[in-house]
Motif scaffolding. Sequence first.
Motif, PDB file in Angstrom:
ATOM      1  N   HIS A  14      27.987  33.571  43.433  1.00  0.00           N
ATOM      2  CA  HIS A  14      27.335  34.576  43.022  1.00  0.00           C
ATOM      3  C   HIS A  14      27.454  35.825  44.007  1.00  0.00           C
ATOM      4  N   TYR A  15      27.592  37.015  43.494  1.00  0.00           N
ATOM      5  CA  TYR A  15      27.562  38.223  44.268  1.00  0.00           C
ATOM      6  C   TYR A  15      26.167  38.844  44.006  1.00  0.00           C
ATOM      7  N   GLY A  16      25.191  38.804  44.812  1.00  0.00           N
ATOM      8  CA  GLY A  16      23.868  39.267  44.412  1.00  0.00           C
ATOM      9  C   GLY A  16      23.321  38.538  43.107  1.00  0.00           C
ATOM     10  N   ARG A  19      26.744  36.536  38.628  1.00  0.00           N
ATOM     11  CA  ARG A  19      27.267  35.215  38.487  1.00  0.00           C
ATOM     12  C   ARG A  19      28.768  35.132  38.193  1.00  0.00           C
ATOM     13  N   ALA A  20      29.730  35.225  39.374  1.00  0.00           N
ATOM     14  CA  ALA A  20      31.138  35.445  39.116  1.00  0.00           C
ATOM     15  C   ALA A  20      31.719  34.116  38.534  1.00  0.00           C
ATOM     16  N   VAL A  21      31.269  33.072  39.138  1.00  0.00           N
ATOM     17  CA  VAL A  21      31.842  31.661  38.782  1.00  0.00           C
ATOM     18  C   VAL A  21      30.999  30.816  38.743  1.00  0.00           C
ATOM     19  N   GLY A  38      43.415  33.764  33.149  1.00  0.00           N
ATOM     20  CA  GLY A  38      42.330  34.533  32.759  1.00  0.00           C
ATOM     21  C   GLY A  38      42.445  36.022  32.844  1.00  0.00           C
ATOM     22  N   ALA A  39      41.760  36.658  32.069  1.00  0.00           N
ATOM     23  CA  ALA A  39      41.769  37.977  31.920  1.00  0.00           C
ATOM     24  C   ALA A  39      41.055  38.547  33.167  1.00  0.00           C
ATOM     25  N   ASN A  40      41.270  40.106  33.462  1.00  0.00           N
ATOM     26  CA  ASN A  40      40.808  40.822  34.457  1.00  0.00           C
ATOM     27  C   ASN A  40      39.195  40.308  34.673  1.00  0.00           C
ATOM     28  N   GLY A  41      38.631  40.034  35.725  1.00  0.00           N
ATOM     29  CA  GLY A  41      37.256  39.782  35.777  1.00  0.00           C
ATOM     30  C   GLY A  41      36.683  38.487  35.476  1.00  0.00           C
ATOM     31  N   ALA A  42      37.658  37.380  35.206  1.00  0.00           N
ATOM     32  CA  ALA A  42      37.344  36.122  34.788  1.00  0.00           C
ATOM     33  C   ALA A  42      36.798  35.263  35.661  1.00  0.00           C
ATOM     34  N   GLY A  43      37.005  35.667  37.039  1.00  0.00           N
ATOM     35  CA  GLY A  43      36.326  34.858  38.228  1.00  0.00           C
ATOM     36  C   GLY A  43      37.646  33.947  38.910  1.00  0.00           C
ATOM     37  N   LYS A  44      38.952  34.669  38.634  1.00  0.00           N
ATOM     38  CA  LYS A  44      40.015  33.661  39.364  1.00  0.00           C
ATOM     39  C   LYS A  44      40.035  33.830  40.754  1.00  0.00           C
ATOM     40  N   THR A  45      39.879  35.120  41.171  1.00  0.00           N
ATOM     41  CA  THR A  45      40.109  35.402  42.591  1.00  0.00           C
ATOM     42  C   THR A  45      38.991  34.870  43.265  1.00  0.00           C
ATOM     43  N   SER A  46      37.717  35.080  42.654  1.00  0.00           N
ATOM     44  CA  SER A  46      36.548  34.547  43.455  1.00  0.00           C
ATOM     45  C   SER A  46      36.607  33.223  43.474  1.00  0.00           C
ATOM     46  N   THR A  47      37.159  32.527  42.660  1.00  0.00           N
ATOM     47  CA  THR A  47      37.621  31.000  42.628  1.00  0.00           C
ATOM     48  C   THR A  47      38.170  30.539  44.067  1.00  0.00           C
ATOM     49  N   PRO A  86      46.927  35.914  49.349  1.00  0.00           N
ATOM     50  CA  PRO A  86      45.785  36.841  48.742  1.00  0.00           C
ATOM     51  C   PRO A  86      46.626  37.911  47.972  1.00  0.00           C
ATOM     52  N   GLU A  87      45.828  38.226  46.892  1.00  0.00           N
ATOM     53  CA  GLU A  87      46.142  39.206  45.927  1.00  0.00           C
ATOM     54  C   GLU A  87      46.581  40.520  46.560  1.00  0.00           C
ATOM     55  N   GLY A  88      47.545  41.184  46.385  1.00  0.00           N
ATOM     56  CA  GLY A  88      47.708  42.503  47.011  1.00  0.00           C
ATOM     57  C   GLY A  88      48.737  42.374  48.152  1.00  0.00           C
ATOM     58  N   ASP A 163      47.223  34.052  44.735  1.00  0.00           N
ATOM     59  CA  ASP A 163      46.539  35.058  43.978  1.00  0.00           C
ATOM     60  C   ASP A 163      47.452  36.175  43.294  1.00  0.00           C
ATOM     61  N   GLU A 164      47.714  36.102  41.965  1.00  0.00           N
ATOM     62  CA  GLU A 164      48.516  36.964  41.140  1.00  0.00           C
ATOM     63  C   GLU A 164      49.912  37.304  42.040  1.00  0.00           C
ATOM     64  N   PRO A 165      50.625  36.603  42.211  1.00  0.00           N
ATOM     65  CA  PRO A 165      52.075  36.940  43.142  1.00  0.00           C
ATOM     66  C   PRO A 165      52.753  37.869  42.225  1.00  0.00           C
ATOM     67  N   GLU A 195      46.798  33.735  37.995  1.00  0.00           N
ATOM     68  CA  GLU A 195      47.463  34.668  37.479  1.00  0.00           C
ATOM     69  C   GLU A 195      46.843  35.370  35.948  1.00  0.00           C
ATOM     70  N   GLN A 196      47.171  36.587  35.978  1.00  0.00           N
ATOM     71  CA  GLN A 196      47.029  37.156  34.413  1.00  0.00           C
ATOM     72  C   GLN A 196      48.174  36.689  33.823  1.00  0.00           C
ATOM     73  N   ASN A 197      49.187  36.645  34.424  1.00  0.00           N
ATOM     74  CA  ASN A 197      50.495  36.581  33.468  1.00  0.00           C
ATOM     75  C   ASN A 197      50.695  35.044  33.190  1.00  0.00           C
TER      76      ASN A 197
HETATM   77  P1  ATP Z   1      41.380  40.105  38.449  1.00  0.00           P
HETATM   78  O1  ATP Z   1      42.434  39.561  37.599  1.00  0.00           O
HETATM   79  O2  ATP Z   1      41.041  41.521  38.233  1.00  0.00           O
HETATM   80  O3  ATP Z   1      41.325  39.852  39.980  1.00  0.00           O
HETATM   81  P2  ATP Z   1      39.389  37.860  38.503  1.00  0.00           P
HETATM   82  O4  ATP Z   1      39.317  37.000  37.296  1.00  0.00           O
HETATM   83  O5  ATP Z   1      40.108  37.538  39.910  1.00  0.00           O
HETATM   84  O6  ATP Z   1      39.821  39.372  38.179  1.00  0.00           O
HETATM   85  P3  ATP Z   1      37.018  38.146  40.116  1.00  0.00           P
HETATM   86  O7  ATP Z   1      37.879  39.189  41.092  1.00  0.00           O
HETATM   87  O8  ATP Z   1      36.947  36.797  40.960  1.00  0.00           O
HETATM   88  O9  ATP Z   1      37.924  38.313  38.991  1.00  0.00           O
HETATM   89  O10 ATP Z   1      35.728  39.026  39.556  1.00  0.00           O
HETATM   90  C1  ATP Z   1      34.797  38.057  38.835  1.00  0.00           C
HETATM   91  C2  ATP Z   1      33.588  38.776  38.551  1.00  0.00           C
HETATM   92  O11 ATP Z   1      32.930  39.079  40.102  1.00  0.00           O
HETATM   93  C3  ATP Z   1      34.056  40.330  38.049  1.00  0.00           C
HETATM   94  O12 ATP Z   1      32.823  40.715  37.234  1.00  0.00           O
HETATM   95  C4  ATP Z   1      33.978  41.117  39.222  1.00  0.00           C
HETATM   96  O13 ATP Z   1      33.259  42.492  39.186  1.00  0.00           O
HETATM   97  C5  ATP Z   1      32.965  40.453  40.165  1.00  0.00           C
HETATM   98  N1  ATP Z   1      32.937  40.709  41.633  1.00  0.00           N
HETATM   99  C6  ATP Z   1      34.068  40.689  42.392  1.00  0.00           C
HETATM  100  N2  ATP Z   1      34.021  40.679  43.764  1.00  0.00           N
HETATM  101  C7  ATP Z   1      32.782  41.103  43.762  1.00  0.00           C
HETATM  102  C8  ATP Z   1      32.017  41.621  44.831  1.00  0.00           C
HETATM  103  N3  ATP Z   1      32.471  41.255  46.440  1.00  0.00           N
HETATM  104  N4  ATP Z   1      30.742  42.059  44.692  1.00  0.00           N
HETATM  105  C9  ATP Z   1      30.240  41.966  43.627  1.00  0.00           C
HETATM  106  N5  ATP Z   1      30.865  41.537  42.446  1.00  0.00           N
HETATM  107  C10 ATP Z   1      32.183  41.210  42.611  1.00  0.00           C
END
Ligand code: ATP
Length: 238
Positions: A14-16, A19-21, A38-47, A86-88, A163-165, A195-197
């Motif tokens: 959770h970010y505040g 619920r990202a994951v 998964g697509a942009n924002g699917a929660g991969k990086t957060s996982t 890490p990503e980037g 993360d997204e090499p 990966e998004q790819n």
């Molecule tokens: P990407 O491919 O763009 O990296 P992703 O699948 O890795 O996307 P996450 O980066 O995990 O997705 O983001 C999942 C959700 O959590 C998104 O809605 C994002 O906006 C939100 N989010 C990510 N980091 C934070 C943060 N530090 N504070 C608040 N919300 C966040």
Amino acid sequence: MTADELVVSDLSVHYGGVRAVRSVSFTVGSGQCVGIIGANGAGKTSTLKALMGLVPRTAAEIRFGSHDLTKVRARDVVRHGIGYVPEGRHVFGGLTVEKNLLLGAYVQKWNDRTRRTLREVYELFPVLGEMRHRLAGALSGGQQQMLAVGRALMSNPRLVLLDEPSMGLSPRLIEDILAVLHRLSEAGHALLLVEQNAKLTFEATKTCVVMENGEVAMTGTSADLSRDPRVRQIYLGL
Ligand code: ATP
């Protein structure tokens, strides 16, 4: 349970109020290559960040071999044999390639083992050896990605989280990344590739998790998923 199996059960981030994951579960067997697409924002990086202890998380279980990672502080996760790319990339452009690699060895002292690991990284990525005295900022995007992977290998991980090499790389360099992933796997590392790819991920892994809106939408073998009509349409654009 095998010695170096990663077991993730009911993981949420959770970010505040966001619920990202949500209740994500999967396993990475010892020496296995598993993908999360998964697509942009699917929660991969957060996982991945949650596994490294870099974001607040709740989970029924996060276990690597015999270690309960829910009880391990972020800076100690690496000591338990998990490397993180890490990503980037985040290489230090003003430092030489070798200094960047040595930063990855921060859990070890500069000793015979560090020297041996450095030699192994140069064997795996000869280009890094050739350019070891050059500034990392002078490397191409693909070479910087190899440096980021090499740096993670300096802690001798048994499992590497990536993360997204492929991010920002040309199709030719993405082929190089695929070769890097195969080399890591042949060298005995387990991989968790985010990966998004999807094409790259299906080629690099045996099993895959599809994440949508923070949840696991599908899990299966990469071969089966790459033949699934919905996956083909959404993730492969076919
Ligand atoms: P990407 O491919 O763009 O990296 P992703 O699948 O890795 O996307 P996450 O980066 O995990 O997705 O983001 C999942 C959700 O959590 C998104 O809605 C994002 O906006 C939100 N989010 C990510 N980091 C934070 C943060 N530090 N504070 C608040 N919300 C966040």
